[in-house]
Design an enzyme around this catalytic site. Structure first.
Site: not given
Length: 158
Positions: A72, A109
């Site tokens: 990204r 995460e």
């Protein structure tokens, strides 16, 4: 060092950009709110506006390089570097860069991860603008990762 957030902007173009980013709950793991930018990229005006907003903010500042985290960060970082007339630095997952690298390990995460960049990508004293789509915890790690090599200027969070 500063953080630029699309959530903070008063520019009406930001609303259009945010409207085109799809949130996918619990992907790739329960509890994760994945921000899918493929929908944003399908809207040329939103993509153009995102680069224009960043360019307008930084065009008069002394920046030596833009660093982007795959993939990204490449999407926004490369056109921004081009528009600013500065170099672009790739920050990648392990074993993707062909030359000698420096690395940072961190916890995501859903498990540990490692990032690398070429050890000669940023000269000491460079002012680097980084484009990341990250949560604050990961942004802080990447800032430290780049800081020992250069002066990290700011990063983008969405």
């Amino acid at each position: 060092m500063s953080t630029v957030s699309l959530h903070d902007q008063q520019d009406p173009r930001v609303t259009t950009i945010k409207d085109h980013i799809r949130t996918i709950p619990h992907w790739p793991k329960e509890g994760i709110m994945f921000r899918d930018i493929t929908t944003f990229l399908q809207h040329p005006e939103s993509f153009k506006n995102s680069i224009d907003i960043l360019y307008e903010r930084y065009k008069d500042m002394k920046i030596d390089a833009v660093a982007g985290l795959e993939s990204r960060g490449f999407i926004l970082g490369a056109p921004l570097a081009y528009k600013l007339g500065v170099s672009f630095v790739c920050i990648r997952k392990p074993n993707k860069l062909p030359s000698k690298t420096i690395k940072a390990t961190y916890m995501k995460e859903y498990g540990p991860d490692v990032l690398e960049m070429h050890d000669d990508a940023i000269s000491k004293g460079y002012v680097v603008y980084t484009t990341f789509f990250l949560k604050k915890k990961k942004s802080n790690l990447l800032a430290r990762f780049l800081h020992f090599t250069a002066n990290v200027f700011s990063w983008l969070t969405i």
